[in-house]
Design a protein around this motif. Sequence first.
Motif, PDB file in Angstrom:
ATOM      1  N   ASP A 116       0.776  -1.205  -0.097  1.00  0.00           N
ATOM      2  CA  ASP A 116       0.179   0.030   0.170  1.00  0.00           C
ATOM      3  C   ASP A 116       0.821   1.148   0.158  1.00  0.00           C
ATOM      4  OD1 ASP A 116      -2.637   1.000  -0.352  1.00  0.00           O
ATOM      5  OD2 ASP A 116      -2.426   1.597   1.931  1.00  0.00           O
ATOM      6  N   LYS A 117       2.325   1.127  -0.317  1.00  0.00           N
ATOM      7  CA  LYS A 117       3.053   2.612  -0.260  1.00  0.00           C
ATOM      8  C   LYS A 117       2.839   3.038  -1.937  1.00  0.00           C
ATOM      9  CE  LYS A 117       6.761   1.303   3.012  1.00  0.00           C
ATOM     10  NZ  LYS A 117       6.200   2.325   3.897  1.00  0.00           N
ATOM     11  N   ILE A 118       2.858   4.455  -1.826  1.00  0.00           N
ATOM     12  CA  ILE A 118       2.664   4.968  -3.007  1.00  0.00           C
ATOM     13  C   ILE A 118       4.112   5.794  -3.081  1.00  0.00           C
ATOM     14  CG2 ILE A 118       1.734   6.870  -4.161  1.00  0.00           C
ATOM     15  CD1 ILE A 118      -0.390   4.978  -3.110  1.00  0.00           C
ATOM     16  N   ILE A 119       4.771   5.065  -4.410  1.00  0.00           N
ATOM     17  CA  ILE A 119       6.216   5.305  -4.582  1.00  0.00           C
ATOM     18  C   ILE A 119       6.030   5.706  -6.283  1.00  0.00           C
ATOM     19  CG2 ILE A 119       8.196   4.095  -5.265  1.00  0.00           C
ATOM     20  CD1 ILE A 119       7.706   2.022  -3.358  1.00  0.00           C
ATOM     21  N   VAL A 120       6.936   7.217  -6.012  1.00  0.00           N
ATOM     22  CA  VAL A 120       7.164   7.888  -7.130  1.00  0.00           C
ATOM     23  C   VAL A 120       8.810   7.466  -7.776  1.00  0.00           C
ATOM     24  CG1 VAL A 120       7.545  10.239  -8.127  1.00  0.00           C
ATOM     25  CG2 VAL A 120       6.018   9.932  -6.260  1.00  0.00           C
ATOM     26  N   LEU A 121       8.621   7.117  -8.873  1.00  0.00           N
ATOM     27  CA  LEU A 121       9.680   6.621  -9.507  1.00  0.00           C
ATOM     28  C   LEU A 121      10.063   7.139 -10.833  1.00  0.00           C
ATOM     29  CD1 LEU A 121      11.750   4.156  -9.885  1.00  0.00           C
ATOM     30  CD2 LEU A 121      10.237   2.802 -11.053  1.00  0.00           C
ATOM     31  N   THR A 122      11.351   7.774 -10.895  1.00  0.00           N
ATOM     32  CA  THR A 122      11.480   8.646 -12.128  1.00  0.00           C
ATOM     33  C   THR A 122      12.458   7.718 -13.044  1.00  0.00           C
ATOM     34  OG1 THR A 122      13.751   9.432 -11.291  1.00  0.00           O
ATOM     35  CG2 THR A 122      11.587  10.673 -10.838  1.00  0.00           C
ATOM     36  N   GLY A 123      12.251   7.995 -14.220  1.00  0.00           N
ATOM     37  CA  GLY A 123      13.218   7.229 -15.206  1.00  0.00           C
ATOM     38  C   GLY A 123      12.765   5.691 -15.204  1.00  0.00           C
ATOM     39  N   GLY A 124      11.584   5.280 -14.941  1.00  0.00           N
ATOM     40  CA  GLY A 124      10.903   3.835 -14.856  1.00  0.00           C
ATOM     41  C   GLY A 124      10.526   3.159 -16.071  1.00  0.00           C
ATOM     42  N   ALA A 125      10.805   3.827 -17.064  1.00  0.00           N
ATOM     43  CA  ALA A 125      10.343   3.427 -18.536  1.00  0.00           C
ATOM     44  C   ALA A 125      11.018   2.117 -18.965  1.00  0.00           C
ATOM     45  CB  ALA A 125      10.160   4.361 -19.619  1.00  0.00           C
ATOM     46  N   ASP A 126      12.291   2.033 -18.681  1.00  0.00           N
ATOM     47  CA  ASP A 126      13.232   0.697 -19.039  1.00  0.00           C
ATOM     48  C   ASP A 126      14.247   0.529 -18.145  1.00  0.00           C
ATOM     49  OD1 ASP A 126      15.052   2.653 -19.816  1.00  0.00           O
ATOM     50  OD2 ASP A 126      14.408   2.629 -21.705  1.00  0.00           O
ATOM     51  N   GLY A 127      15.092  -0.366 -18.417  1.00  0.00           N
ATOM     52  CA  GLY A 127      16.389  -0.665 -17.594  1.00  0.00           C
ATOM     53  C   GLY A 127      16.041  -0.725 -16.082  1.00  0.00           C
ATOM     54  N   ILE A 128      16.776  -0.401 -15.223  1.00  0.00           N
ATOM     55  CA  ILE A 128      16.888  -0.421 -13.841  1.00  0.00           C
ATOM     56  C   ILE A 128      15.490   0.064 -13.195  1.00  0.00           C
ATOM     57  CG2 ILE A 128      17.714  -0.035 -11.572  1.00  0.00           C
ATOM     58  CD1 ILE A 128      20.518   0.038 -12.985  1.00  0.00           C
ATOM     59  N   GLY A 129      15.041   1.116 -13.928  1.00  0.00           N
ATOM     60  CA  GLY A 129      13.915   1.693 -13.359  1.00  0.00           C
ATOM     61  C   GLY A 129      12.623   0.738 -13.752  1.00  0.00           C
ATOM     62  N   TRP A 130      12.467   0.059 -14.692  1.00  0.00           N
ATOM     63  CA  TRP A 130      11.362  -0.754 -15.130  1.00  0.00           C
ATOM     64  C   TRP A 130      11.397  -2.089 -14.170  1.00  0.00           C
ATOM     65  CZ3 TRP A 130       6.640  -0.628 -16.423  1.00  0.00           C
ATOM     66  CH2 TRP A 130       5.979  -1.891 -16.848  1.00  0.00           C
ATOM     67  N   GLU A 131      12.402  -2.437 -13.934  1.00  0.00           N
ATOM     68  CA  GLU A 131      12.691  -3.611 -13.288  1.00  0.00           C
ATOM     69  C   GLU A 131      12.438  -3.126 -11.795  1.00  0.00           C
ATOM     70  OE1 GLU A 131      13.399  -6.543 -13.762  1.00  0.00           O
ATOM     71  OE2 GLU A 131      13.957  -6.258 -16.012  1.00  0.00           O
ATOM     72  N   CYS A 132      12.631  -1.971 -11.433  1.00  0.00           N
ATOM     73  CA  CYS A 132      12.087  -1.562 -10.003  1.00  0.00           C
ATOM     74  C   CYS A 132      10.503  -1.477  -9.988  1.00  0.00           C
ATOM     75  CB  CYS A 132      13.094  -0.264  -9.521  1.00  0.00           C
ATOM     76  SG  CYS A 132      14.667  -0.279  -9.152  1.00  0.00           S
ATOM     77  N   ALA A 133      10.002  -0.821 -10.976  1.00  0.00           N
ATOM     78  CA  ALA A 133       8.452  -0.530 -11.198  1.00  0.00           C
ATOM     79  C   ALA A 133       8.039  -2.141 -10.743  1.00  0.00           C
ATOM     80  CB  ALA A 133       8.260  -0.162 -12.403  1.00  0.00           C
ATOM     81  N   LYS A 134       8.401  -2.907 -11.592  1.00  0.00           N
ATOM     82  CA  LYS A 134       7.879  -4.495 -11.246  1.00  0.00           C
ATOM     83  C   LYS A 134       8.014  -4.893 -10.132  1.00  0.00           C
ATOM     84  CE  LYS A 134      10.005  -6.262 -14.910  1.00  0.00           C
ATOM     85  NZ  LYS A 134      10.448  -7.331 -16.044  1.00  0.00           N
ATOM     86  N   ALA A 135       9.171  -4.810  -9.488  1.00  0.00           N
ATOM     87  CA  ALA A 135       9.449  -5.304  -8.181  1.00  0.00           C
ATOM     88  C   ALA A 135       8.376  -4.537  -7.007  1.00  0.00           C
ATOM     89  CB  ALA A 135      10.945  -5.049  -7.701  1.00  0.00           C
ATOM     90  N   TYR A 136       8.644  -3.292  -7.207  1.00  0.00           N
ATOM     91  CA  TYR A 136       7.451  -2.501  -6.220  1.00  0.00           C
ATOM     92  C   TYR A 136       6.220  -3.113  -6.455  1.00  0.00           C
ATOM     93  CZ  TYR A 136      11.650   0.750  -6.230  1.00  0.00           C
ATOM     94  OH  TYR A 136      13.058   1.056  -6.079  1.00  0.00           O
ATOM     95  N   ALA A 137       5.923  -3.158  -7.376  1.00  0.00           N
ATOM     96  CA  ALA A 137       4.251  -3.927  -7.505  1.00  0.00           C
ATOM     97  C   ALA A 137       4.023  -4.933  -7.107  1.00  0.00           C
ATOM     98  CB  ALA A 137       3.762  -3.583  -9.048  1.00  0.00           C
ATOM     99  N   LYS A 138       4.914  -5.793  -7.326  1.00  0.00           N
ATOM    100  CA  LYS A 138       5.125  -7.203  -6.850  1.00  0.00           C
ATOM    101  C   LYS A 138       5.041  -7.291  -5.308  1.00  0.00           C
ATOM    102  CE  LYS A 138       7.093 -11.877  -7.370  1.00  0.00           C
ATOM    103  NZ  LYS A 138       8.154 -12.531  -7.858  1.00  0.00           N
ATOM    104  N   ALA A 139       5.959  -6.237  -4.611  1.00  0.00           N
ATOM    105  CA  ALA A 139       5.894  -6.082  -3.348  1.00  0.00           C
ATOM    106  C   ALA A 139       4.748  -5.399  -2.700  1.00  0.00           C
ATOM    107  CB  ALA A 139       7.136  -5.382  -2.935  1.00  0.00           C
ATOM    108  N   GLY A 140       3.536  -5.243  -3.526  1.00  0.00           N
ATOM    109  CA  GLY A 140       2.368  -4.348  -3.071  1.00  0.00           C
ATOM    110  C   GLY A 140       2.207  -2.758  -3.049  1.00  0.00           C
ATOM    111  N   ALA A 141       3.161  -2.528  -3.614  1.00  0.00           N
ATOM    112  CA  ALA A 141       3.103  -0.797  -3.728  1.00  0.00           C
ATOM    113  C   ALA A 141       2.508  -0.357  -4.905  1.00  0.00           C
ATOM    114  CB  ALA A 141       4.655  -0.195  -3.884  1.00  0.00           C
ATOM    115  N   VAL A 142       1.785   0.937  -4.642  1.00  0.00           N
ATOM    116  CA  VAL A 142       1.339   1.490  -5.938  1.00  0.00           C
ATOM    117  C   VAL A 142       2.554   2.410  -6.761  1.00  0.00           C
ATOM    118  CG1 VAL A 142      -0.288   3.398  -6.763  1.00  0.00           C
ATOM    119  CG2 VAL A 142      -0.855   1.802  -5.046  1.00  0.00           C
ATOM    120  N   VAL A 143       2.732   2.094  -7.960  1.00  0.00           N
ATOM    121  CA  VAL A 143       3.821   2.851  -8.462  1.00  0.00           C
ATOM    122  C   VAL A 143       3.401   3.987  -9.562  1.00  0.00           C
ATOM    123  CG1 VAL A 143       6.031   2.220  -9.917  1.00  0.00           C
ATOM    124  CG2 VAL A 143       5.137   0.696  -8.569  1.00  0.00           C
ATOM    125  N   CYS A 144       3.884   5.260  -9.345  1.00  0.00           N
ATOM    126  CA  CYS A 144       3.826   6.381 -10.148  1.00  0.00           C
ATOM    127  C   CYS A 144       5.136   6.524 -10.988  1.00  0.00           C
ATOM    128  CB  CYS A 144       3.344   7.414  -9.152  1.00  0.00           C
ATOM    129  SG  CYS A 144       2.142   7.114  -8.097  1.00  0.00           S
TER     130      CYS A 144
END
Length: 254
Positions: free
Chosen positions: A4-32
């Motif tokens: 349920d955490k709201i996480i703002v992620l910059t540069g999330g379209a590809d590379g490390i950012g996209w992997e983080c987006a997937k991991a955050y969502a899998k861990a239960g966060a809302v990714v912006c």
Amino acid sequence: MLHDKIIVLTGGADGIGWECAKAYAKAGAVVCILDKSQIPISRLNELHTQQNIAITCNLTNEEEVATAMTTIIEKFGRIDAIHNNAGIAHPSKTLDQTSNQEWDLLMNVNVKSILYTTRYALAYLKESQGCILNTSSLTATIGQDNHAAYVATKGAINALTKAMALDYAPYKIRVNTVSPAAINTPTLQSWSKEQPNKEQMQHYLDKLQPLGNMPTGDVIADACVFLLSNAARFITGTILPVSGGAELGYRSII
């Protein structure tokens, strides 16, 4: 770990950012995700929840960053974490060969964007007693030839992390940095093609890290999940190498 955490992620379209987006969502966060590149809804749906959003945003433009933060607050009502991941590595040059425009762009994307995200989200992070995570590079501590301006930006991020950690600790806001070595991303692949010995570069990058061949961004994402989670609740001002041991000393690379 990030329920349920709201996480703002910059540069999330590809590379490390996209992997983080997937991991955050899998861990239960809302990714912006804030990125200069538009992310199609079909790709955003890969995060497997309906709440995640992607905002096309030039992170070097203060007004666009301010508007993006307002949009996030209007939709979700709070911000629990910011991951300042956006960055560029071009050009591969010594300092004297770097143009004013190249220097300014590197500084604006890699460092000044952190000023903007912090400026417009700090009030909300104070409310949530949230955290800030920056993406640096191992080059910030060991250097790299022909990348003076890039290395300077990453060194600035490391120093900035420690200063921010001290400034915001009274508000229970933690500030940390993750420091990768060679990670197989579109940015690194583009960089390797710019090098004069590009045919040998892949071999070099695979042998750089004692723990094994150059990994993908998921190894960074796993560390980032930890640093943003309550499991890291007493960690701040840390520059965490996730480098496979690349910095550990002289060895043969054959």
